[in-house]
Design an enzyme around this catalytic site. Structure first.
Site, PDB file in Angstrom:
ATOM      1  N   TYR A 108     -22.444  35.721   2.678  1.00 22.21           N
ATOM      2  CA  TYR A 108     -23.013  36.239   1.431  1.00 22.21           C
ATOM      3  C   TYR A 108     -23.302  37.725   1.607  1.00 22.21           C
ATOM      4  O   TYR A 108     -23.888  38.134   2.617  1.00 22.21           O
ATOM      5  CB  TYR A 108     -24.317  35.508   1.088  1.00 22.21           C
ATOM      6  N   SER A 109     -22.915  38.513   0.599  1.00 16.35           N
ATOM      7  CA  SER A 109     -23.269  39.937   0.614  1.00 16.35           C
ATOM      8  C   SER A 109     -24.777  40.071   0.491  1.00 16.35           C
ATOM      9  O   SER A 109     -25.401  39.378  -0.314  1.00 16.35           O
ATOM     10  CB  SER A 109     -22.632  40.658  -0.579  1.00 16.35           C
ATOM     11  N   CYS A 285     -16.631  44.518  -5.811  1.00 17.83           N
ATOM     12  CA  CYS A 285     -17.103  43.275  -5.215  1.00 17.83           C
ATOM     13  C   CYS A 285     -17.203  42.192  -6.279  1.00 17.83           C
ATOM     14  O   CYS A 285     -17.734  42.427  -7.364  1.00 17.83           O
ATOM     15  CB  CYS A 285     -18.470  43.504  -4.567  1.00 17.83           C
ATOM     16  N   GLU A 325     -14.245  44.029  -1.591  1.00  8.96           N
ATOM     17  CA  GLU A 325     -14.681  42.759  -1.000  1.00  8.96           C
ATOM     18  C   GLU A 325     -14.650  41.717  -2.125  1.00  8.96           C
ATOM     19  O   GLU A 325     -15.547  41.697  -2.960  1.00  8.96           O
ATOM     20  CB  GLU A 325     -16.087  42.911  -0.445  1.00  8.96           C
ATOM     21  N   TYR A 327     -13.611  37.513  -3.412  1.00  7.15           N
ATOM     22  CA  TYR A 327     -13.564  36.162  -2.882  1.00  7.15           C
ATOM     23  C   TYR A 327     -13.043  35.204  -3.942  1.00  7.15           C
ATOM     24  O   TYR A 327     -12.971  35.561  -5.104  1.00  7.15           O
ATOM     25  CB  TYR A 327     -14.942  35.707  -2.395  1.00  7.15           C
TER      26      TYR A 327
END
Length: 327
Positions: A108-109, A285, A325, A327
């Site tokens: 997790y960021s 992100c 980044e 996902y």
């Protein structure tokens, strides 16, 4: 190294010239990062030996009518997990998987600045969306780690690994233009950036550039940290720009749904001009699909200047000016 001499006649006079010949390999050029990489810690805690933090706070930050729930949570670290803005941590959910093995860690960021939400460098915060979906068989599937995290009560223990990553670190240059593109919980690293830039006082870092945040969400009740960002905007109207893209509620002039790339397209020329500068840094992100939408706008803009966007983006990445980044 050895010397050699040679006699040369210059204007009738014989002069001895000595030269040094070096046989050593040329020194390797050390690449200096433009990011705040000095002293960054990576992988202090591994899955076999995680840090055990405690939950200090866990609160839902989306409205009741939002599609899905997102929670903001703060864990104690006692300063043992020294992270920087833009890094991530791993979390290992309690319990075991269907094979009786411990759950694999999930990354997790980090959603807090290096000194944390309480300003004492002893906490770390996450922004987590509860994952619940229906599979093809019509069964409800719950994401193991996200549900574990969203259900945590203050005082509970949580296994933390990391910190991880250098991709999303802030640029060193306090006068940089920092363009932040987030969808949903992809906002996490940018909340960390923006707290450092606009809410905190640092001897060694006073942000004087432009921070420009684009945040894409489905409904206005899922706009994360909206009040915080609006406060920053009041504090630093010259240095902070804020654009929301609310896909189910907003449309552009052509009546198209307002996704993050649709909102960016409204500032396309200006963004392209900024991207030609050495001190502009783009950070992205969120969900994987977002990069393609953004590439689509940039391809045509760059083409107007006779530039191949994909090649140009490769150069930006090399120069640490395009950071992703997803996902």
């Amino acid at each position: 190294n050895y010397l050699y001499s040679k006699n040369v006649s210059i204007g009738g006079n014989v002069v001895s010239i000595r030269a040094q010949v070096t046989t050593e390999a040329p020194a390797k050029v050390v690449k200096h990062s433009k990011k705040q990489e000095d002293g960054v810690v990576v992988n202090k805690f591994k899955p076999k030996n995680p840090y055990i933090g405690r939950v200090l706070l866990n609160t839902k930050i989306t409205g009741d009518d939002a599609p899905g729930e997102t929670w903001h949570m703060v864990f104690s670290t006692e300063g043992e997990v020294p992270y920087r803005e833009g890094q991530s941590i791993g979390v290992i959910a309690d319990g075991v998987d269907k094979n009786g093995k411990p759950h694999k860690l999930r990354l997790y960021s980090i959603a807090s600045s290096a000194i944390g939400d309480f300003g004492d460098s002893k906490t770390v915060s996450l922004c987590v969306k509860r994952l619940i979906y229906t599979n093809d068989q019509g069964e409800t599937i719950k994401g193991v780690c996200s549900n574990f995290l969203c259900d945590l009560k203050p005082g509970s223990e949580v296994k933390i690994t990391g910190p991880i990553g250098k991709e999303m670190l802030l640029p060193k240059d306090p006068n940089a233009t920092i363009i932040m593109l987030a969808t949903g919980t992809g906002i996490a690293p940018f909340r960390a950036f923006l707290w450092k830039m606009f809410f905190e006082k640092h001897e060694d870092y006073k942000f004087n550039g432009l921070g420009w945040l684009f945040l894409g969400v489905p409904t206005s009740s899922s706009l994360l940290y909206k009040e915080e960002f609006e406060k920053m905007k009041e504090k630093a109207p010259e240095n902070f720009r804020l654009d929301f893209a609310v896909s189910r509620e907003q449309t552009n002039d052509k009546g198209e749904k307002m996704y993050i790339q649709t909102r960016m397209a409204q500032y396309a020329e200006e963004l392209w001009e900024l991207l030609k500068k050495d001190n502009t840094y783009v950070y992205m992100c969120g969900l994987k699909g977002m990069e393609k939408g953004i590439d689509d706008i940039m391809v045509s803009l760059a083409a107007k200047d006779g530039i191949d966007w994909i090649e140009y983006k490769r150069q930006l990445k090399k120069g640490e000016q395009w950071n992703v980044e997803v996902y």
